[in-house]
Motif scaffolding. Structure first.
Motif, PDB file in Angstrom:
ATOM      1  N   VAL A   1       0.838  -1.213   0.000  1.00  0.00           N
ATOM      2  CA  VAL A   1       0.000   0.000   0.000  1.00  0.00           C
ATOM      3  C   VAL A   1       0.864   1.252   0.000  1.00  0.00           C
ATOM      4  O   VAL A   1       1.817   1.365   0.776  1.00  0.00           O
ATOM      5  CB  VAL A   1      -0.928   0.007   1.240  1.00  0.00           C
ATOM      6  CG1 VAL A   1      -1.787   1.260   1.254  1.00  0.00           C
ATOM      7  CG2 VAL A   1      -1.801  -1.237   1.237  1.00  0.00           C
ATOM      8  N   THR A   2       0.532   2.152  -0.901  1.00  0.00           N
ATOM      9  CA  THR A   2       1.187   3.463  -0.936  1.00  0.00           C
ATOM     10  C   THR A   2       0.253   4.473  -0.287  1.00  0.00           C
ATOM     11  O   THR A   2      -0.925   4.559  -0.642  1.00  0.00           O
ATOM     12  CB  THR A   2       1.465   3.893  -2.392  1.00  0.00           C
ATOM     13  OG1 THR A   2       2.355   2.960  -2.985  1.00  0.00           O
ATOM     14  CG2 THR A   2       2.068   5.281  -2.450  1.00  0.00           C
ATOM     15  N   ARG A   3       0.812   5.224   0.633  1.00  0.00           N
ATOM     16  CA  ARG A   3      -0.020   6.203   1.343  1.00  0.00           C
ATOM     17  C   ARG A   3      -0.513   7.269   0.370  1.00  0.00           C
ATOM     18  O   ARG A   3       0.258   7.776  -0.449  1.00  0.00           O
ATOM     19  CB  ARG A   3       0.813   6.835   2.455  1.00  0.00           C
ATOM     20  CG  ARG A   3       0.064   7.889   3.220  1.00  0.00           C
ATOM     21  CD  ARG A   3       0.857   8.335   4.435  1.00  0.00           C
ATOM     22  NE  ARG A   3       0.181   9.449   5.070  1.00  0.00           N
ATOM     23  CZ  ARG A   3       0.576   9.993   6.213  1.00  0.00           C
ATOM     24  NH1 ARG A   3       1.631   9.508   6.846  1.00  0.00           N
ATOM     25  NH2 ARG A   3      -0.071  11.005   6.728  1.00  0.00           N
ATOM     26  N   LEU A   4      -1.772   7.599   0.459  1.00  0.00           N
ATOM     27  CA  LEU A   4      -2.337   8.671  -0.360  1.00  0.00           C
ATOM     28  C   LEU A   4      -2.363   9.924   0.496  1.00  0.00           C
ATOM     29  O   LEU A   4      -3.249  10.105   1.343  1.00  0.00           O
ATOM     30  CB  LEU A   4      -3.743   8.312  -0.844  1.00  0.00           C
ATOM     31  CG  LEU A   4      -4.431   9.371  -1.724  1.00  0.00           C
ATOM     32  CD1 LEU A   4      -3.603   9.694  -2.961  1.00  0.00           C
ATOM     33  CD2 LEU A   4      -5.828   8.923  -2.124  1.00  0.00           C
ATOM     34  N   VAL A   5      -1.356  10.758   0.268  1.00  0.00           N
ATOM     35  CA  VAL A   5      -1.201  11.938   1.127  1.00  0.00           C
ATOM     36  C   VAL A   5      -2.419  12.837   1.024  1.00  0.00           C
ATOM     37  O   VAL A   5      -3.046  12.942  -0.031  1.00  0.00           O
ATOM     38  CB  VAL A   5       0.063  12.740   0.744  1.00  0.00           C
ATOM     39  CG1 VAL A   5       1.307  12.022   1.196  1.00  0.00           C
ATOM     40  CG2 VAL A   5       0.112  13.014  -0.750  1.00  0.00           C
ATOM     41  N   THR A   6      -2.729  13.472   2.117  1.00  0.00           N
ATOM     42  CA  THR A   6      -3.830  14.439   2.307  1.00  0.00           C
ATOM     43  C   THR A   6      -5.217  13.797   2.255  1.00  0.00           C
ATOM     44  O   THR A   6      -6.229  14.497   2.353  1.00  0.00           O
ATOM     45  CB  THR A   6      -3.799  15.631   1.305  1.00  0.00           C
ATOM     46  OG1 THR A   6      -4.201  15.181   0.012  1.00  0.00           O
ATOM     47  CG2 THR A   6      -2.431  16.266   1.225  1.00  0.00           C
ATOM     48  N   ALA A   7      -5.261  12.475   2.072  1.00  0.00           N
ATOM     49  CA  ALA A   7      -6.569  11.814   2.053  1.00  0.00           C
ATOM     50  C   ALA A   7      -7.082  11.670   3.486  1.00  0.00           C
ATOM     51  O   ALA A   7      -6.299  11.637   4.440  1.00  0.00           O
ATOM     52  CB  ALA A   7      -6.459  10.446   1.401  1.00  0.00           C
ATOM     53  N   PRO A   8      -8.382  11.566   3.670  1.00  0.00           N
ATOM     54  CA  PRO A   8      -8.915  11.362   5.022  1.00  0.00           C
ATOM     55  C   PRO A   8      -8.486   9.989   5.548  1.00  0.00           C
ATOM     56  O   PRO A   8      -8.136   9.100   4.773  1.00  0.00           O
ATOM     57  CB  PRO A   8     -10.431  11.434   4.819  1.00  0.00           C
ATOM     58  CG  PRO A   8     -10.653  11.183   3.375  1.00  0.00           C
ATOM     59  CD  PRO A   8      -9.439  11.670   2.659  1.00  0.00           C
ATOM     60  N   PRO A   9      -8.518   9.815   6.890  1.00  0.00           N
ATOM     61  CA  PRO A   9      -8.029   8.566   7.496  1.00  0.00           C
ATOM     62  C   PRO A   9      -8.767   7.323   6.998  1.00  0.00           C
ATOM     63  O   PRO A   9      -8.247   6.216   7.091  1.00  0.00           O
ATOM     64  CB  PRO A   9      -8.286   8.766   8.991  1.00  0.00           C
ATOM     65  CG  PRO A   9      -8.500  10.217   9.167  1.00  0.00           C
ATOM     66  CD  PRO A   9      -8.973  10.784   7.877  1.00  0.00           C
ATOM     67  N   ILE A  10      -9.939   7.507   6.471  1.00  0.00           N
ATOM     68  CA  ILE A  10     -10.720   6.375   5.987  1.00  0.00           C
ATOM     69  C   ILE A  10     -10.025   5.689   4.799  1.00  0.00           C
ATOM     70  O   ILE A  10     -10.272   4.530   4.501  1.00  0.00           O
ATOM     71  CB  ILE A  10     -12.133   6.874   5.594  1.00  0.00           C
ATOM     72  CG1 ILE A  10     -13.162   5.795   5.764  1.00  0.00           C
ATOM     73  CG2 ILE A  10     -12.176   7.411   4.208  1.00  0.00           C
ATOM     74  CD1 ILE A  10     -14.588   6.334   5.716  1.00  0.00           C
ATOM     75  N   VAL A  11      -9.136   6.447   4.128  1.00  0.00           N
ATOM     76  CA  VAL A  11      -8.411   5.896   2.973  1.00  0.00           C
ATOM     77  C   VAL A  11      -7.032   5.437   3.443  1.00  0.00           C
ATOM     78  O   VAL A  11      -6.183   6.249   3.791  1.00  0.00           O
ATOM     79  CB  VAL A  11      -8.273   6.961   1.856  1.00  0.00           C
ATOM     80  CG1 VAL A  11      -7.553   6.363   0.644  1.00  0.00           C
ATOM     81  CG2 VAL A  11      -9.629   7.510   1.465  1.00  0.00           C
ATOM     82  N   SER A  12      -6.814   4.122   3.441  1.00  0.00           N
ATOM     83  CA  SER A  12      -5.519   3.602   3.901  1.00  0.00           C
ATOM     84  C   SER A  12      -4.428   3.844   2.868  1.00  0.00           C
ATOM     85  O   SER A  12      -3.253   3.923   3.202  1.00  0.00           O
ATOM     86  CB  SER A  12      -5.614   2.097   4.163  1.00  0.00           C
ATOM     87  OG  SER A  12      -6.533   1.844   5.191  1.00  0.00           O
TER      88      SER A  12
END
Lengths: 148, 683
Positions: free
Chosen positions: A32-43
Motif C-alpha cells: 500500500v502506498t499512502r495517499l497523502v492528504t486523504a482522510p483517514p478512511i483511505v488507507s
C-alpha cells in the motif's frame, strides 16, 4: 434480495459479511502506498494487475475505530469501480442462513449467526458511496483560509 | 443499402448540417441581409428537406420545407432579416434537431417505410414529391424553447464526411489506455533488462527505438481525443443571443482562439461551467442599454470568449464589459456568513464568489443570483485538474479565466522523495530545482525564504506540507513550483529524476484532494502519487497563514527595470503582467500599438513585449514605429504571438524585433529567460 453466500471479513474482533456478488478478488499483504492528504478512511493505494485501487480502512468506514495494518485486501466491484476493504485476517467463504437481528451501523443490513459468532452483513451499495467516503473531505475551508 | 442504413446516414449528416445551420443563422443575425449567408441557410435547409424525405422522415422534411419557404422570402427580398425572423428560424432548427433525435430513437419513423432501392433512395420518392406547402411559418409558431442548457458535441465545421469517420468514444479511450499501459509495460521491461539480464536499456538500440515509437504512438493516441474549443462555442453564442433578447440587452458575442484544442473529456467537463459563466455575464454582468449609455458606455455590450494554449495548459477566458463585481457586496455577504475578510486583498475577496452561497448579484433570477453556480463551476474545473480565477473592475467588466491542462493522460514529471515516499511533480510547474545552499536561504517574516529571479519565495518542507512529518529545517534540495500567479519553494529529501508519467485518475469514490493530481503504476509495480502544484501551493499558503504569519509576498527589486506589455487580450496582458511583476519588473500595459506609442512617449520602457494581431496598430507596425523613433529606437522589442509560421517570425525580425516567442510554446520560465536575455544584452 441479497445472496446468502458471503465472504467473512475479520476486522479486529468483529466479523463482517460481504455478499459474494460484490467480491472480485482477495489480495494478501497488499503493498500500500499512502495517499497523502486523504482522510483517514483511505488507507492508501495498491496495484491490482496494473489498476490503481484505493484501500479503505474498513473499521473507519463503519465508524468503529481503525483497522490497522491490512493483512488482506478484499477487492469489491462497487458501483463506482473497484475498491479494497482492509481486513486483519484471512477472509473466508460462508453461507448466511440464520438471521440474528438488525444491525445498527450505517452501511450494514443485518446480523447473522456464523458458527459460534455473529457476522454483520455489509451493504456495499450504501457503504461504498462518494458521500460516505468523502464525508471527511479535506477541501479547503473558507473560514480556515480567512483566519489569521 | 437498407432503410436503416439510410436513416443512420441521414442522422449522421443531419447532425453536422444542423450545427452548420445554427452557426449560419447566428451570423446572419449579425450581418443582416447577407445574400451569401441567406443562400447558405437556404441550401442547408433544402438539403435537409431532400435527405430527410429520402430517409422517410416526413416530419423532418415538413419542418425543413416550412423553414425553407421562410428563407426563400428573405432570399427574394420579400421581408427583412429581423431578430423575430431569426428567432423563428432558430426555434425551427431546434425542432428539426428534436425531430431527428426522435427519429434516431426510433419514435417518429413513418410506419411502413418501404426499403430503398440499390441507390439508397425510396423508389416512390425519386420523383421528389414535395412536402405539404407551407402554411406561413411566421404565423405558425414553433414553440419549442431554445435548448441552451445542454451542450451536444457538434463536429468541427468544414470537415468533410470523406475525411472524417465517427468512432465510438470508448474505443478511443480504450486505445489511449492501452497505449498508456504499453508504455508502462515498456518501462517495466527496461527495469527487468537491467535487474535480471544486467543490460543497460539506455545502451540498447532496439529498446531505444521502441521507446521512441511508443512516445510517438502515445502522442498520436492522445491527439485522437483532442477537439477544438469551437465545438462548444455555437451553443454559448446561442445562449447569449437568446438570453440577451429575453432581457432586452444588446450584446455582441466575440470569440478568439477557438481553434485551440484540448482533451475532449476536459472540454466536456468544462462545457456546463462555460455555459454558466456566459449566462452569468448576460444576466448580471452586462447592464441594460440605457444604464450603459448613462455611464458613458456604448449601448451594445460585448461578451468575449478567448481561448489560448500556453505551454501544456489551455486558458479559456469569458470577459464582459459590464458593471463588474461589487466587491463591497461580496464582502458584506461574506461577513454575514461569518467569513473573516479582514486583511483580505480585493482579489481574494473576489475569489470568495466561488464559495457556496455567495452571489455576485443583488437580484435572484431564474438564470442566476441564487448563490449557487460559481462554486459548482469551481468544482467542475478542479475535477478537470484545472482552476478558475476571476478579475473584475467596477464599471469596466469582469473576466473569468479557466485554466486546464490540455490533457490529463501523460505528463513529464520531476520525481522527488519526501517523508520517505516518492512523488511526481508535473514538470511544467517546476521552475527551479536546486541543491540546498544555506547561504541562499535567509529568513524573513519568521520563516525561511529564497530569492529567485529577484523575488522572495517562501520555503516549506514538502513532507510537512503533506502531513508526513513535522516541520524541521533540512538540507535537502529545493524545488520551486509555480501556478499562474504564485510561487512556493518546497524542500524535499532528494531529487530522483524526471520522466513521463502516465497519470491515472483516482477512484471516483475518493474525495477531491486538491494537492493530488492522480497516481501512476511504477515499473516495479508500486504506486507513484502525482502531486498537483497549484493545490500544493495553496496548501502551503494555508499552513503558513494558519501559523499566523503574514501572507507571502513576492517583493519587487528596488530600481527595477520597466516593461511595456502590449496586447489587446485582457487575459494575456494580465497574465504577462503578473509573471513580470512577480519577477520584479515594473510593468505598464497598452491595448494596441497606438496606445503603446502614446505610453512610450510619456515615458520610455526598458523593453516592449507585444502581440502581433491588435486593432489600430499591430505588433509589426508598432515594432517599426519604435525602430523609426529617434529616442525609442534602441528599446528591445519581444514579440509574443500565436502566429507560428516562419514567415511571420521573419516579418517580425525584419520589422526590428529582438525576439519572437510563440504563445503555444510559452511558459513563465521561457518568457522570463527571453526578457532577461534581452535586457542583459542591452544593459
Amino acid at each position: 434480495m441479497m445472496t446468502a453466500e458471503a465472504l467473512l471479513l475479520p476486522v479486529g474482533d468483529d466479523l463482517y459479511a460481504l455478499p459474494m456478488d460484490w467480491v472480485r478478488v482477495v489480495v494478501a499483504s497488499p503493498a500500500v502506498t499512502r495517499l497523502v492528504t486523504a482522510p483517514p478512511i483511505v488507507s492508501g493505494l495498491f496495484n491490482l494487475r496494473g489498476q490503481i485501487v484505493a484501500l479503505l480502512d474498513t473499521a473507519a468506514l463503519l465508524g468503529i475505530g481503525t483497522t490497522g495494518s491490512a493483512a488482506f485486501a478484499v477487492v469489491v466491484d462497487g458501483p463506482h469501480g473497484p475498491v479494497g476493504l482492509a481486513t486483519t485476517g484471512l477472509p473466508q467463504r460462508c453461507v448466511l442462513d440464520v438471521p440474528a437481528g438488525e444491525s445498527e451501523l450505517g452501511g450494514t443490513d443485518g446480523l447473522f449467526q456464523v458458527g459460534d459468532g455473529i457476522a454483520v452483513r455489509l451493504d456495499p451499495g450504501v457503504l461504498l458511496t462518494p458521500e460516505r467516503i468523502g464525508g471527511q473531505e479535506t477541501r479547503p475551508d473558507l473560514a480556515s483560509i480567512a483566519v489569521g | 443499402m437498407d432503410a436503416d442504413q439510410v436513416l443512420r446516414l441521414f442522422i449522421q449528416e443531419a447532425e453536422g448540417r444542423l450545427d452548420q445551420l445554427g452557426q449560419l443563422l447566428l451570423q446572419l443575425e449579425l450581418t443582416g441581409k447577407d445574400e451569401t449567408l441567406i443562400r447558405s441557410v437556404f441550401r442547408e435547409l433544402h438539403t435537409l428537406k431532400g435527405s430527410s424525405a429520402v430517409a422517410g422522415l416526413d416530419e423532418v422534411s415538413r419542418i425543413a420545407h416550412e423553414l425553407e419557404t421562410l428563407v426563400d422570402t428573405l432570399r427574394v427580398g420579400g421581408r427583412p432579416v429581423t431578430a423575430d425572423v431569426i428567432d423563428t428560424l432558430l426555434r425551427g432548427a431546434d425542432q428539426l434537431r428534436t425531430a431527428v433525435q426522435t427519429a434516431q430513437d426510433g419514435g417518429s419513423r413513418r410506419a411502413g417505410v418501404p426499403p430503398t432501392n440499390g441507390n439508397g433512395v425510396h423508389p416512390q420518392r425519386t420523383a421528389a414529391k414535395p412536402p405539404p406547402p407551407a402554411n406561413g411559418i411566421a404565423t405558425a409558431p414553433i414553440n419549442s424553447p431554445p435548448s441552451t442548457g445542454s451542450l451536444p458535441t457538434p463536429r468541427r465545421s468544414g470537415e468533410s464526411p470523406a475525411t472524417v469517420i465517427k468512432v465510438p468514444l470508448e474505443r478511443l479511450e480504450e486505445l489511449t489506455r492501452l497505449v498508456g499501459e504499453t508504455a508502462s509495460a515498456h518501462l517495466r521491461m527496461g527495469r527487468m533488462l537491467k535487474d535480471t539480464f544486467k543490460i543497460d536499456p539506455a545502451a540498447c538500440t532496439e529498446f531505444n527505438e521502441l521507446s521512441r515509437l511508443l512516445n510517438d504512438l502515445q502522442d498520436r493516441a492522445t491527439r485522437t481525443q483532442m477537439i477544438p474549443v469551437s465545438t462548444i462555442t455555437d451553443q454559448l453564442h446561442r445562449a447569449v443571443r437568446d438570453l440577451s433578447r429575453a432581457q432586452g440587452k444588446s450584446i455582441r458575442w466575440e470569440v478568439d482562439g477557438v481553434d485551440t484544442e484540448l482533451d475532449r473529456g476536459v472540454l466536456h467537463q468544462l462545457s456546463d461551467s462555460l455555459m454558466h459563466l456566459v449566462r452569468n455575464a448576460v444576466d448580471h454582468g452586462v447592464e441594460l442599454p440605457a444604464e450603459r449609455q448613462a455611464a458613458g458606455k456604448p449601448a451594445m455590450a460585448s461578451i468575449r470568449l478567448h481561448a489560448m494554449q500556453l505551454g501544456s495548459e489551455v486558458i479559456i477566458a469569458i470577459t464582459d464589459d459590464g458593471r463588474g463585481i461589487d466587491v463591497g457586496r461580496v464582502t458584506d455577504q461574506a461577513d454575514r456568513r461569518g467569513i473573516d475578510t479582514e486583511g483580505m486583498t480585493e482579489q481574494e475577496i473576489l475569489g470568495l464568489t466561488f464559495q457556496p452561497g455567495l452571489s455576485t448579484t443583488p437580484f435572484v433570477t431564474d438564470v442566476s443570483g441564487r448563490g449557487v453556480g460559481l462554486d459548482v463551476v469551481r468544482t467542475n474545473v478542479e475535477s478537470a485538474h484545472g482552476r478558475v480565477e476571476v478579475r473584475s473592475e467596477p464599471g469596466a467588466g469582469t473576466e473569468f479565466r479557466i485554466v486546464v491542462p490540455i490533457t490529463t493522460a501523460v505528463l513529464r514529471c520531476l520525481l522527488v522523495e519526501a517523508g520517505g515516499q516518492s512523488f511526481a511533480l508535473p514538470f511544467h510547474r517546476v521552475q527551479v530545482s536546486q541543491a540546498h545552499d544555506s547561504t541562499e536561504v535567509v529568513h524573513a517574516e519568521g520563516r525561511p525564504v529564497i530569492r529567485v529571479d529577484g523575488s522572495t519565495i517562501p520555503i516549506r518542507g514538502l513532507a510537512e506540507t503533506l502531513g508526513l512529518s513535522e516541520g524541521r529545517p533540512g538540507t535537502g534540495p529545493l524545488v520551486v513550483l509555480a501556478d499562474t500567479s504564485r510561487r512556493h519553494a518546497f524542500q524535499v529529501d532528494r531529487l530522483i529524476g524526471q520522466r513521463d508519467v502516465v497519470i491515472k485518475a483516482l477512484s471516483p469514490l475518493l474525495p477531491h484532494l486538491p494537492a493530488v493530481a492522480g497516481a501512476s503504476v511504477e515499473p516495479d509495480g508500486s504506486i507513484l502519487v502525482v502531486l498537483d502544484p497549484p493545490g500544493l501551493i495553496q496548501r502551503a499558503r494555508q499552513a503558513d497563514q494558519g501559523r499566523g504569519r503574514p501572507r507571502p509576498v513576492d517583493a519587487p527589486q528596488p530600481g527595477r527595470r520597466s516593461i511595456l506589455v502590449v496586447d489587446d487580450a485582457l487575459t494575456i496582458r494580465e497574465l504577462q503582467r503578473s509573471i513580470l511583476e512577480r519577477a520584479g519588473f515594473a510593468v505598464r500595459v497598452a491595448t494596441d500599438g497606438v496606445n503603446a506609442m502614446s505610453n512610450l512617449a510619456e515615458a520610455p520602457s526598458d523593453l516592449v513585449l507585444t502581440d502581433i494581431e491588435m486593432p489600430n496598430m499591430d505588433g509589426f507596425a508598432l515594432t517599426e514605429a519604435i525602430r523609426e523613433h529617434p529616442t525609442l529606437a534602441n528599446i528591445p522589442v519581444l514579440i509574443l504571438s500565436s502566429r507560428s509560421s516562419a514567415a511571420d517570425r521573419q516579418r517580425g525580425l525584419d520589422a526590428g524585433a529582438d525576439g519572437y516567442i510563440q504563445k503555444s510554446g510559452f511558459d513563465e520560465a521561457s518568457l522570463l529567460a527571453a526578457v532577461n536575455r534581452l535586457l542583459g544584452a542591452r544593459a
